[in-house]
Design an enzyme around this catalytic site. Structure first.
Site, PDB file in Angstrom:
ATOM      1  N   HIS A 136       0.874  -1.174   0.000  1.00  0.00           N
ATOM      2  CA  HIS A 136       0.000   0.000   0.000  1.00  0.00           C
ATOM      3  C   HIS A 136       0.916   1.230   0.000  1.00  0.00           C
ATOM      4  CE1 HIS A 136      -2.810   2.956   1.752  1.00  0.00           C
ATOM      5  NE2 HIS A 136      -3.793   2.136   1.452  1.00  0.00           N
ATOM      6  N   ASP A 213       3.250  -4.288   8.030  1.00  0.00           N
ATOM      7  CA  ASP A 213       1.995  -3.554   7.874  1.00  0.00           C
ATOM      8  C   ASP A 213       0.875  -4.587   7.987  1.00  0.00           C
ATOM      9  OD1 ASP A 213      -0.347  -2.492   6.917  1.00  0.00           O
ATOM     10  OD2 ASP A 213       0.507  -1.666   5.072  1.00  0.00           O
ATOM     11  N   GLN A 216      -4.342  -5.204   6.897  1.00  0.00           N
ATOM     12  CA  GLN A 216      -5.304  -6.102   6.244  1.00  0.00           C
ATOM     13  C   GLN A 216      -5.349  -7.486   6.893  1.00  0.00           C
ATOM     14  OE1 GLN A 216      -7.443  -5.278   3.897  1.00  0.00           O
ATOM     15  NE2 GLN A 216      -6.677  -3.193   3.697  1.00  0.00           N
ATOM     16  N   LYS A 239     -10.187  -1.076  10.436  1.00  0.00           N
ATOM     17  CA  LYS A 239     -10.190  -2.239   9.545  1.00  0.00           C
ATOM     18  C   LYS A 239     -10.476  -3.516  10.323  1.00  0.00           C
ATOM     19  CE  LYS A 239      -7.732  -0.762   5.483  1.00  0.00           C
ATOM     20  NZ  LYS A 239      -7.713   0.681   5.593  1.00  0.00           N
ATOM     21  N   CYS A 377      -4.804   2.486  -3.719  1.00  0.00           N
ATOM     22  CA  CYS A 377      -3.583   3.030  -3.099  1.00  0.00           C
ATOM     23  C   CYS A 377      -2.420   2.071  -3.246  1.00  0.00           C
ATOM     24  CB  CYS A 377      -3.796   3.382  -1.629  1.00  0.00           C
ATOM     25  SG  CYS A 377      -5.029   4.631  -1.380  1.00  0.00           S
TER      26      CYS A 377
END
Lengths: 419, 151
Positions: A136, A213, A216, A239, A377
């Protein structure tokens, strides 16, 4: 034999429990354009269960005051709620201590914090930072910025045609110049689940720090930061069924301790004078200013909600949805799935003939189906697959097979309209 | 479905399938690149302006049906027009796309075929798709050769 049956029975009960979760989400009980809403944009932001909404409202109505400041009753309650949320998060991701849980505004700020603070203290013009083509933008641009400032080089691990990381290439990129490896746990644009164990082990061999990261990943799996043995893990509240504007940076306390502050202000200091300012201890050193208190409380409630979920049954539910959606989607003429990794979270990124993703998005929206369209993104991902944009249906714990059917119906309408 | 047909009218679908004046224009004296950062769409507009008239105009790029059709319809209409006419056309289209038509002085009949773009008004997220080409054209006739963005 009977134990197999028993475990199947237990799982089908657990699956029924997962299917029942949908009723906890008030936003999903509405109609749009006079059709029941089908929400397939959870990778952008999940809906919140009533329990999270209630926790935020209760805090705002009865407990709000600034934290760590006053001696009065509300300030104590607010501080307890805020620090209580931190402890819930610590326990949930199995961090060693609350010092290692820093509240941020979200994954983006978490990554910027690490990049800015580590960059200042550790990077020189002979160093390299490794990211991947799958990231991302928020796990690319902060590193570009810090590389510009320090003269370090930014390298990116390429992808295979299926949308998996090319681990041989990753090996090639690692060297004694590699200081930081920053990689996504799950790709937002493709759904690819990266083999973190291998990626982290290789970064360790190269003596590089590793930041994940996890934006997700947290809605789909239970994370154990100690088992992963990553140095930093970043994720967002909104999220994982919590509020927007709140997120977390997990970092190993030995590293965080040695890092300079990211922002200056109140809360992050012990004493201030014009001769010398002494910084506060962890985690407060990295929490300048009044934090998003009700956001943290809401995230704590989301963690409570997730803690009651059987993640084995959830994984099976989401994997069933993805394979059902994949099977039904590829029956459509011109169907192309973008990202066909073996190990995928419940994300279906696609193109349909030469119908542009924006047109698909508008058409299915009028059918009551919310999908994301665009570059997500992740413009390098679009470049890799040579597409301008994709449609993306992302499934969360509250989705079901009917939602898939409605999506397919919407896409069929698009095909009719553009025939 | 009726709503959608209001947006995706036959003329729009036709111009999307068969965009007019599509491709580069070698002797263009104004080249403007238009970008919609929201969706990553980009288009390049080539204009040849002589004696304050749009002698020729072409475009290329990728975009949604609304964006391609709007570009195509625009080139068709702007070709041969004086700069004043094109400027006025821009104002009328801009108003048609962004304002409430009942309170507006726009006469859709004047806009002729371009009036098919009026359905976009009901889709606020798509207005930028339709207006990208027009902003590029405005920038081209103003004499600037650079990148323009819908943001």
């Amino acid at each position: 034999m009977s134990s197999v049956l028993e475990s199947q029975n237990t799982l089908s009960h657990a699956h029924a429990d997962i299917l029942a979760l949908r009723k906890d989400f008030p936003a999903l009980q509405q109609d749009v354009y006079e059709k029941p809403l089908v929400y397939l944009d959870s990778a952008a932001s999940t809906q919140r269960p009533q329990a999270v909404i209630d926790a935020v409202v209760t805090h705002e109505r009865t407990n709000h005051a600034n934290v760590h400041r006053g001696v009065h009753q509300l300030s104590q309650r607010s501080t307890e709620a805020y620090e209580g949320a931190r402890e819930k998060i610590r326990a949930y991701i199995n961090a060693g201590s609350c010092e290692e849980i820093i509240f941020t505004s979200g994954t983006t700020e978490s990554i910027n914090l690490v990049a800015a603070s580590l960059g200042k203290s550790r990077l020189t013009d002979s160093d390299e930072v490794v990211v991947t083509w799958m990231e991302h933008h928020s796990n690319i641009v902060p590193w570009q910025l810090i590389c510009e400032q320090t003269g370090a080089q930014l390298l990116a691990v390429p992808m295979t045609p299926d949308g998996e990381l090319d681990l041989d290439e990753y090996d090639q990129l690692l060297s004694d110049r590699t200081k930081i490896v920053a990689v996504g746990h799950v790709s937002n644009a493709l759904g690819t689940i990266n083999p973190l164990e291998q990626i982290i082990a290789k970064a360790r061999d190269a003596d590089a720090l590793i930041i994940i990261d996890g934006a997700q990943a947290t809605p789909h799996f239970r994370i154990d930061v100690q088992a992963l043995d990553c140095d930093f893990y970043a994720f967002s509240g909104h999220k994982m069924f919590g509020p927007t504007g709140i997120g977390v940076l997990y970092g190993k306390s030995s590293l965080l301790d040695a890092m300079p502050p990211y922002q200056g202000g109140g809360e992050m200091i012990l004493t201030v004078s014009f001769k010398e300012t002494l910084y506060n201890t962890l985690p407060y050193k990295f929490e300048a200013g009044t934090p998003n208190i009700s956001g943290a409380v809401g995230l704590g409630a989301a963690i409570d909600y997730l803690s009651d979920i059987n993640f084995e049954a959830l994984a099976q539910h989401e994997s069933d949805l993805l394979s059902y959606a994949t099977t039904e989607f590829i029956k459509l003429p011109g169907a192309r799935i973008i990202g066909t990794a073996k190990d995928k979270a419940s994300v279906l990124s696609f193109t349909l003939g030469d119908i542009h993703a924006h047109d698909l998005g508008t058409i299915v929206d009028r059918e009551g189906v919310a999908i994301r369209t665009g570059h997500h993104c992740a413009m390098p991902v679009m470049e890799h697959f040579q597409v301008a944009a994709t449609g993306r249906a992302s499934f969360a714990l509250y989705n079901n097979r009917d939602d898939v059917d409605r999506l397919i119906l919407g896409l069929q309408r698009a095909l009719e309209l553009f025939a | 479905m009726n709503d959608l047909q209001e947006l995706y009218r036959e003329v729009i679908l036709d111009h999307n399938r068969h965009p007019r004046n599509f491709g580069e224009l070698e002797d263009a004296n104004r080249v403007v690149e238009g970008v919609n950062p929201l969706c990553g769409d980009r288009m390049t507009l080539y204009v040849k302006i002589i004696d304050k008239k749009v002698q020729d105009i072409r475009f290329k790029g990728t975009g949604c049906a609304i964006s391609v059709a709007s570009s195509s319809l625009m080139t068709e209409r702007a070709k041969g027009g004086s700069l004043d006419e094109v400027e006025s056309l821009f104002e009328q289209v801009h108003e048609m796309l962004t304002s409430d038509i009942t309170g507006s002085s726009i006469n859709l009949e004047n806009l002729d075929k371009l009036a098919v773009l009026s359905g976009v008004r009901e889709y606020p997220t798509r207005v930028k798709c339709a207006s990208l080409a027009w902003h590029a054209l405005k920038s081209a006739i103003a004499g600037s050769e650079d990148k323009i963005s819908t943001e």
